[in-house]
Design an enzyme around this catalytic site. Structure first.
Site, mmCIF file in Angstrom:
data_model
loop_
_atom_site.group_PDB
_atom_site.id
_atom_site.type_symbol
_atom_site.label_atom_id
_atom_site.label_comp_id
_atom_site.label_asym_id
_atom_site.label_seq_id
_atom_site.Cartn_x
_atom_site.Cartn_y
_atom_site.Cartn_z
ATOM 1 N N GLU A 288 0.856 -1.201 0.000
ATOM 2 C CA GLU A 288 0.000 0.000 0.000
ATOM 3 C C GLU A 288 0.883 1.239 0.000
ATOM 4 O O GLU A 288 2.057 1.158 0.343
ATOM 5 C CB GLU A 288 -0.849 0.056 1.287
ATOM 6 C CG GLU A 288 -1.953 -0.965 1.362
ATOM 7 C CD GLU A 288 -2.682 -0.964 2.699
ATOM 8 O OE1 GLU A 288 -2.520 -0.005 3.475
ATOM 9 O OE2 GLU A 288 -3.401 -1.937 2.955
ATOM 10 N N ARG A 292 0.303 10.112 4.191
ATOM 11 C CA ARG A 292 0.323 10.946 5.402
ATOM 12 C C ARG A 292 1.602 10.678 6.179
ATOM 13 O O ARG A 292 2.355 9.757 5.854
ATOM 14 C CB ARG A 292 -0.857 10.564 6.294
ATOM 15 C CG ARG A 292 -0.791 9.074 6.622
ATOM 16 C CD ARG A 292 -1.828 8.607 7.598
ATOM 17 N NE ARG A 292 -2.077 7.187 7.427
ATOM 18 C CZ ARG A 292 -1.320 6.205 7.882
ATOM 19 N NH1 ARG A 292 -0.236 6.489 8.574
ATOM 20 N NH2 ARG A 292 -1.611 4.943 7.655
ATOM 21 N N ARG A 338 5.865 1.758 21.057
ATOM 22 C CA ARG A 338 4.614 2.484 21.316
ATOM 23 C C ARG A 338 4.059 2.009 22.659
ATOM 24 O O ARG A 338 3.705 0.837 22.810
ATOM 25 C CB ARG A 338 3.584 2.173 20.245
ATOM 26 C CG ARG A 338 3.995 2.560 18.843
ATOM 27 C CD ARG A 338 2.798 2.410 17.920
ATOM 28 N NE ARG A 338 3.171 2.545 16.529
ATOM 29 C CZ ARG A 338 2.289 2.587 15.527
ATOM 30 N NH1 ARG A 338 0.992 2.487 15.799
ATOM 31 N NH2 ARG A 338 2.691 2.725 14.282
HETATM 32 C C1 MV4 Z 1 -1.359 -9.402 3.287
HETATM 33 C C2 MV4 Z 1 -0.697 -10.400 4.028
HETATM 34 C C3 MV4 Z 1 -0.326 -11.539 3.372
HETATM 35 N N1 MV4 Z 1 -0.601 -11.705 2.059
HETATM 36 N N2 MV4 Z 1 -1.605 -9.619 1.973
HETATM 37 C C4 MV4 Z 1 -2.790 -6.726 6.911
HETATM 38 C C5 MV4 Z 1 -3.329 -5.347 6.931
HETATM 39 C C6 MV4 Z 1 -3.402 -4.912 5.518
HETATM 40 N N3 MV4 Z 1 -3.144 -3.509 5.409
HETATM 41 C C7 MV4 Z 1 -2.417 -5.775 4.823
HETATM 42 N N4 MV4 Z 1 -2.182 -6.918 5.640
HETATM 43 C C8 MV4 Z 1 -1.634 -8.057 5.156
HETATM 44 N N5 MV4 Z 1 -1.797 -8.274 3.829
HETATM 45 C C9 MV4 Z 1 -1.237 -10.746 1.399
HETATM 46 N N6 MV4 Z 1 -1.515 -10.930 0.110
HETATM 47 C C10 MV4 Z 1 -0.463 -10.158 5.375
HETATM 48 C C11 MV4 Z 1 -0.946 -8.989 5.948
HETATM 49 C C12 MV4 Z 1 -0.655 -8.817 7.348
HETATM 50 C C13 MV4 Z 1 0.161 -7.787 7.797
HETATM 51 C C14 MV4 Z 1 0.703 -6.823 6.954
HETATM 52 C C15 MV4 Z 1 1.491 -5.828 7.422
HETATM 53 C C16 MV4 Z 1 1.789 -5.751 8.781
HETATM 54 C C17 MV4 Z 1 1.270 -6.670 9.633
HETATM 55 C C18 MV4 Z 1 0.446 -7.688 9.169
HETATM 56 C C19 MV4 Z 1 -0.078 -8.623 10.038
HETATM 57 C C20 MV4 Z 1 -0.884 -9.624 9.593
HETATM 58 C C21 MV4 Z 1 -1.192 -9.718 8.244
#
Ligand code: MV4
Length: 446
Positions: A288, A292, A338
């Site tokens: 993503e 900000r 934090r």
């Molecule tokens: C994912 C992933 C694994 N595979 N996408 C969690 C929140 C959202 N903004 C994106 N996230 C994730 N997307 C795919 N295809 C695992 C997560 C995720 C995660 C991502 C970033 C920081 C912490 C996390 C904790 C659990 C899952």
């Protein structure tokens, strides 16, 4: 340069922005809800305006009242901090149509990046690797079923309007898809007013690494290195650090290069963050883009020596910043913890209340960003962040031991805190090794 900025935020980040304004010779206007009338951000601002009742919808999310406060005080610009309306292109647009500058990227860009599958499409166009998945929105469960079969299970269903943890589901096999698809869509509709979903291959236990970027909106972008943010619980980050430990130098360079190229491609114009997931083989995928300032920006400030908020304001105001002349170097290592008013013994339940005693840590290499003081009452209406402790060291281990020392020095009485939980992580062999991923806390809790 701006003469007066209205800060559409509360808590520690409002204070952080006031400090940047002071150093730039800009007057700071605080807005606050009824619950925040005794908050430090109100006490330290040059002017303050009460904008409504304590519920966020009545105050910090209320656009007409924020605009009225800016007009009454004659503010030149609005700084949204993080949270609340910080990623609302609509708020940014309303500000600009009222001749109040928006300290952030153009609303059209916020809109594109806020739509997660549109962001994926753009990054794919820029030749940044994205996680295998759908091309845009998946219209219904039949289409999802077909696509998931092609991608291969497990897959993740995600809300296009998402962010954080809401509106996402892991689907392990075709039998679960239908119910999870509808649950995710309903949750997304309820949370964001947009039930649109997209699909991605689910990566098991990736690392979460993000890059601080800064662009002029005309295609010039510099990076300020990466932050490792994998230590999180239920999508709430707990510890962040810079640089990221435990990855190959070649991987690091690749991540930084992707972030800059992606931001250049969309002509990013402000401070921003590009998030990546990194798998065990160190494949890097775009996740993503955040339009900000982030909670964890201080670790970047500690290793680069740059005041990111000051440069963000300078750029918005004048169109220029010395930062744009080149990627600044880094020195040493920084870690942020934090500290929340939560009870780790009770499922990390938020625990607002009266802070009866407060002694923050100090000494060499320690920074504390906090809005609390002895006698302050943590209101129940907002997030439970009490303080961010950031430590710097020549090496990761010096930053880590300094953090342990700081957490031991820190005294907060009256509300339970996550301090002991942080100490446990910092002394954990896996944290010390630098080889951990987003499953670290989950694994410990199971
Ligand atoms: C994912 C992933 C694994 N595979 N996408 C969690 C929140 C959202 N903004 C994106 N996230 C994730 N997307 C795919 N295809 C695992 C997560 C995720 C995660 C991502 C970033 C920081 C912490 C996390 C904790 C659990 C899952």
């Amino acid at each position: 340069m701006y003469k007066k900025i209205l800060i559409a935020a509360r808590g520690e980040i409002a204070l952080r922005i006031i400090r940047a304004c002071r150093e730039l010779g800009i007057k700071a206007v605080a807005v606050h809800s009824e619950a925040d009338s005794e908050s430090l951000h109100v006490k330290l601002a040059d002017e303050d305006v009460c904008i409504g009742r304590s519920q966020p919808a009545e105050s910090y999310l209320n656009i007409p009242r924020l605009i009225a406060a800016a007009e009454i005080t004659g503010a030149d610009a609005v700084h949204p901090g993080y949270g609340f309306l910080a990623e609302s292109p609509y708020f940014a647009e309303v500000c600009m149509s009222c001749k109040i500058d928006w300290i952030g990227p153009a609303p059209a860009l916020m809109e594109k990046m806020g739509h997660k599958s549109e962001a994926r499409r753009l990054m794919n166009e820029a030749e940044i690797p994205i996680i295998p998945g759908s091309e845009g929105i998946v219209e219904g469960e039949e289409e999802a079923l077909k696509l998931a079969g092609r991608i291969g299970y497990p897959v993740m269903i995600k809300a296009v309007a998402g962010g954080g943890g809401r509106g996402i589901r892991i689907v392990r096999g075709p039998d679960d898809l239908s119910s999870l698809f509808h649950a995710a869509s309903a949750e997304a509709e309820a949370s964001f007013g947009d039930g649109g979903l997209y699909l991605e291959k689910y990566l098991e236990s990736p690392r979460h690494i993000e890059v601080q970027i800064f662009g002029d909106g005309k295609g010039r972008v510099v990076h300020l290195r990466e932050r490792e943010c994998s230590i999180q619980r239920r999508h709430q980050k707990l510890i962040e650090e810079s640089p990221a430990p435990g990855i190959a130098e070649e991987t690091r360079e690749r991540i930084l290069d992707y972030a800059v190229r992606g931001a250049e491609y969309v002509r990013y114009g402000s401070l921003g963050t590009v998030e990546f997931l990194v798998d065990a083989e160190e494949n890097v995928y775009f996740l993503e883009m955040n339009t900000r300032v982030q909670v964890e920006h201080p670790v970047t400030e500690m290793v680069t020596g740059v005041d990111l908020i000051k440069e963000q304001i300078r750029l918005a105001s004048t169109g220029e910043s010395p930062l744009l002349d080149g990627n600044p170097g880094i020195s040493g290592h920084a870690i942020e913890c934090r500290i929340n008013a939560e009870d780790p013994e009770n499922g990390f339940k938020p625990a607002p209340g009266l802070v009866t005693f407060y002694h923050p840590p100090g000494g060499p290499g320690v920074r504390v960003d906090s809005h609390i003081y002895a006698g302050y009452t943590v209101p129940p209406y907002y997030d439970s962040l009490l303080a961010k402790i950031i430590t710097w060291g020549e090496t990761r281990d010096e930053a880590r031991t300094r953090m342990i020392r700081s957490l031991e020095e820190c005294v907060i009485e009256g509300v339970p805190t996550t301090i002991l939980f942080h100490l446990w992580i910092l002394r954990h062999e896996q944290f010390i090794s630098g080889r951990f991923d987003t499953s670290f806390i989950d694994r410990m809790e199971r």
